[in-house]
Design an enzyme around this catalytic site. Structure first.
Site, PDB file in Angstrom:
ATOM      1  N   ARG A   1       0.888  -1.165   0.000  1.00 28.30           N
ATOM      2  CA  ARG A   1       0.000   0.000   0.000  1.00 28.30           C
ATOM      3  C   ARG A   1       0.924   1.212   0.000  1.00 28.30           C
ATOM      4  O   ARG A   1       1.804   1.318   0.855  1.00 28.30           O
ATOM      5  CB  ARG A   1      -0.896  -0.022   1.235  1.00 28.30           C
ATOM      6  CG  ARG A   1      -1.742  -1.307   1.285  1.00 28.30           C
ATOM      7  CD  ARG A   1      -2.805  -1.251   2.337  1.00 28.30           C
ATOM      8  NE  ARG A   1      -3.310  -2.579   2.664  1.00 28.30           N
ATOM      9  CZ  ARG A   1      -4.355  -3.168   2.068  1.00 28.30           C
ATOM     10  NH1 ARG A   1      -5.004  -2.542   1.104  1.00 28.30           N
ATOM     11  NH2 ARG A   1      -4.751  -4.363   2.436  1.00 28.30           N
TER      12      ARG A   1
ATOM     13  N   ASP B   1     -10.432  -1.782  -5.073  1.00 29.96           N
ATOM     14  CA  ASP B   1     -10.924  -0.478  -5.531  1.00 29.96           C
ATOM     15  C   ASP B   1      -9.912   0.647  -5.283  1.00 29.96           C
ATOM     16  O   ASP B   1      -9.833   1.594  -6.068  1.00 29.96           O
ATOM     17  CB  ASP B   1     -12.283  -0.151  -4.915  1.00 29.96           C
ATOM     18  CG  ASP B   1     -12.220   0.015  -3.422  1.00 29.96           C
ATOM     19  OD1 ASP B   1     -11.588  -0.833  -2.758  1.00 29.96           O
ATOM     20  OD2 ASP B   1     -12.785   0.994  -2.900  1.00 29.96           O
TER      21      ASP B   1
ATOM     22  N   THR C   1      -8.960  -9.274  -5.215  1.00 29.00           N
ATOM     23  CA  THR C   1      -9.163  -9.072  -3.780  1.00 29.00           C
ATOM     24  C   THR C   1     -10.061 -10.200  -3.287  1.00 29.00           C
ATOM     25  O   THR C   1     -10.975 -10.607  -4.002  1.00 29.00           O
ATOM     26  CB  THR C   1      -9.812  -7.695  -3.477  1.00 29.00           C
ATOM     27  OG1 THR C   1     -10.259  -7.693  -2.118  1.00 29.00           O
ATOM     28  CG2 THR C   1     -10.987  -7.372  -4.350  1.00 29.00           C
TER      29      THR C   1
ATOM     30  N   ARG D   1     -14.366  -6.411   6.254  1.00 28.62           N
ATOM     31  CA  ARG D   1     -14.554  -5.218   7.078  1.00 28.62           C
ATOM     32  C   ARG D   1     -15.764  -4.408   6.623  1.00 28.62           C
ATOM     33  O   ARG D   1     -16.444  -3.788   7.403  1.00 28.62           O
ATOM     34  CB  ARG D   1     -13.296  -4.330   7.032  1.00 28.62           C
ATOM     35  CG  ARG D   1     -12.351  -4.614   8.176  1.00 28.62           C
ATOM     36  CD  ARG D   1     -11.114  -3.793   8.058  1.00 28.62           C
ATOM     37  NE  ARG D   1     -10.375  -4.158   6.853  1.00 28.62           N
ATOM     38  CZ  ARG D   1      -9.575  -3.353   6.176  1.00 28.62           C
ATOM     39  NH1 ARG D   1      -9.404  -2.122   6.558  1.00 28.62           N
ATOM     40  NH2 ARG D   1      -8.934  -3.778   5.106  1.00 28.62           N
TER      41      ARG D   1
HETATM   42  P1  ATP Z   1      -7.871  -4.446  -0.910  1.00 38.72           P
HETATM   43  O1  ATP Z   1      -9.299  -4.587  -1.369  1.00 38.72           O
HETATM   44  O2  ATP Z   1      -7.184  -5.727  -0.791  1.00 38.72           O
HETATM   45  O3  ATP Z   1      -7.732  -3.563   0.309  1.00 38.72           O
HETATM   46  P2  ATP Z   1      -7.128  -2.169  -2.508  1.00 38.72           P
HETATM   47  O4  ATP Z   1      -6.583  -2.039  -3.870  1.00 38.72           O
HETATM   48  O5  ATP Z   1      -8.494  -1.554  -2.289  1.00 38.72           O
HETATM   49  O6  ATP Z   1      -7.095  -3.693  -2.102  1.00 38.72           O
HETATM   50  P3  ATP Z   1      -5.861  -0.025  -0.995  1.00 38.72           P
HETATM   51  O7  ATP Z   1      -4.832  -0.082   0.067  1.00 38.72           O
HETATM   52  O8  ATP Z   1      -7.129   0.661  -0.716  1.00 38.72           O
HETATM   53  O9  ATP Z   1      -6.112  -1.549  -1.459  1.00 38.72           O
HETATM   54  O10 ATP Z   1      -5.212   0.665  -2.289  1.00 38.72           O
HETATM   55  C1  ATP Z   1      -3.995   0.227  -2.806  1.00 38.72           C
HETATM   56  C2  ATP Z   1      -3.126   1.403  -3.150  1.00 38.72           C
HETATM   57  O11 ATP Z   1      -3.755   2.173  -4.185  1.00 38.72           O
HETATM   58  C3  ATP Z   1      -2.906   2.407  -2.040  1.00 38.72           C
HETATM   59  O12 ATP Z   1      -1.902   2.018  -1.153  1.00 38.72           O
HETATM   60  C4  ATP Z   1      -2.501   3.652  -2.813  1.00 38.72           C
HETATM   61  O13 ATP Z   1      -1.160   3.590  -3.205  1.00 38.72           O
HETATM   62  C5  ATP Z   1      -3.380   3.530  -4.067  1.00 38.72           C
HETATM   63  N1  ATP Z   1      -4.549   4.385  -3.907  1.00 38.72           N
HETATM   64  C6  ATP Z   1      -5.662   4.149  -3.186  1.00 38.72           C
HETATM   65  N2  ATP Z   1      -6.516   5.173  -3.247  1.00 38.72           N
HETATM   66  C7  ATP Z   1      -5.926   6.113  -4.016  1.00 38.72           C
HETATM   67  C8  ATP Z   1      -6.298   7.425  -4.472  1.00 38.72           C
HETATM   68  N3  ATP Z   1      -7.467   7.987  -4.143  1.00 38.72           N
HETATM   69  N4  ATP Z   1      -5.419   8.081  -5.268  1.00 38.72           N
HETATM   70  C9  ATP Z   1      -4.245   7.532  -5.618  1.00 38.72           C
HETATM   71  N5  ATP Z   1      -3.840   6.302  -5.225  1.00 38.72           N
HETATM   72  C10 ATP Z   1      -4.650   5.608  -4.447  1.00 38.72           C
END
Ligand code: ATP
Length: 330
Positions: free
Chosen positions: A80, A111, A134, A180
């Protein structure tokens, strides 16, 4: 496939981001092999968006993705990234992509990962395709996300084992699964594991009503019960709900939190096939000239949607499955 764009693309990049999920490796393998089949080179980016910012890259060949279809996690590692949430981070990422002459980026994640890709595309015009990876299955625009069914299998196997003890000791067990903000894993594993109920954030949890049903089940001769709890249920986690059930219903309860093992393990056949189909589709989209989209699977067909769908639309739970649990616990 539109061949006119096929000529233009020489190199693409792929990364995995957010929480890892079983099936990310089959998706990486499919991306690499579809690209190579189309004479396109592939650059692997390690550690998600952080790798893109810091130039942690690795060329991927057909051979480098050999022997990974059955492996959980992600060979590219995941992370992340706080830096990528800032415009300066995304500019640094663009610099890396330009340095290697990459003309399209495929991101596998949830997302949040899509939001990042969308921001990069909006600011720089760089072509991005999102692949839903995911375990939570909480992405609109696809019936299933990569990793979901492996996580459900893991939860179901844990429920099966807990059932042995529940039956032997006439006990009420609460099994907490991941989720969650979404109850997809809880709902599916409750049905597959024959649980009495699934307590999920999408439906109202009524402890009094639950105790009443447990009592009625006991009167009908049930000697043990299993209730699956999504960690994000509005009444609290499994430990908190167990206390409420003990207080309101006078039951002695036991709690089992399955935890991180749901994220790991060899991907199931379904997730290997899904990863392969969606990885292949993501490259096909870049070949068509698509500049920003997510790929998904709906009614067993590969589909594409705008990336924004992942956060603008909330994927709803299947109400029929919710009623099915009630019918099956009669
Ligand atoms: P999971 O569902 O497993 O949590 P995810 O892709 O939703 O996966 P996040 O940690 O929410 O996991 O997002 C992954 C990465 O995407 C973040 O660490 C960040 O680098 C990038 N990211 C998330 N939101 C934004 C945003 N609004 N703008 C730019 N980058 C973002």
């Amino acid at each position: 496939m539109c061949l006119k764009n096929k000529e233009k693309i020489k190199k693409i990049a792929v990364l995995t981001s957010g929480g890892d999920s079983p099936g990310m490796n089959p998706a990486i393998r499919a991306i690499v092999r579809t690209a190579i089949y189309n004479k396109i080179e592939v650059l692997g980016i390690k550690n998600g968006y952080d790798g893109l910012i810091n130039d942690w890259t690795i060329p991927l060949t057909s051979r480098s993705v050999g022997g990974i279809i059955n492996k959980g996690g992600t060979m590219l590692f995941s992370a992340r990234s706080e830096d990528f949430q800032k415009p300066a981070g995304r500019q640094a990422a663009l610099k890396t992509l330009k340095k290697y002459n990459v003309s399209g980026l495929i991101v596998i994640g949830g997302d949040g990962t899509y939001r990042g890709a969308h921001a990069l595309h909006n600011e720089t015009g760089f072509s991005v395709i999102g692949v839903p990876g995911t375990i939570d299955n909480d992405i609109a625009g696809t019936d299933y996300t990569i990793g979901f069914y492996t996580a459900v299998d893991t939860a179901m196997q844990a429920i099966d084992k807990i059932r042995d003890t529940a039956v032997s000791h006439n006990r009420l067990f609460l099994v907490e699964v991941m989720g969650r903000h979404a109850g997809f894993i809880a709902l599916a594993s409750a049905i597959a594991g024959g649980a009495e109920d699934a307590l999920i954030p999408e439906t109202k949890t009524d402890i009094k009503e639950l105790c009443k049903r447990l009592h009625e089940g006991k009167k009908r001769g049930k000697i043990s019960s299993i209730i699956v709890v999504a960690e994000g249920d509005e009444e609290g986690n499994a430990i908190e709900i167990a206390k409420k059930i003990e207080k309101k219903g006078g039951y002695e309860t036991r709690v089992s939190v399955i935890g991180y093992q749901q994220r790991g393990g060899s991907p199931s056949a379904l997730d290997r096939i899904l990863g392969t189909r969606l990885g292949n589709a993501a490259v096909e989209e870049l070949l068509k000239g698509t500049q920003s989209a997510m790929v998904g699977i709906q009614q067993n067909k590969v589909v594409t949607h705008p990336l924004e769908m992942a956060w603008k639309e909330k994927k709803s739970i299947n109400k029929t499955l919710v009623s099915l649990i009630g019918i099956m616990s009669v």
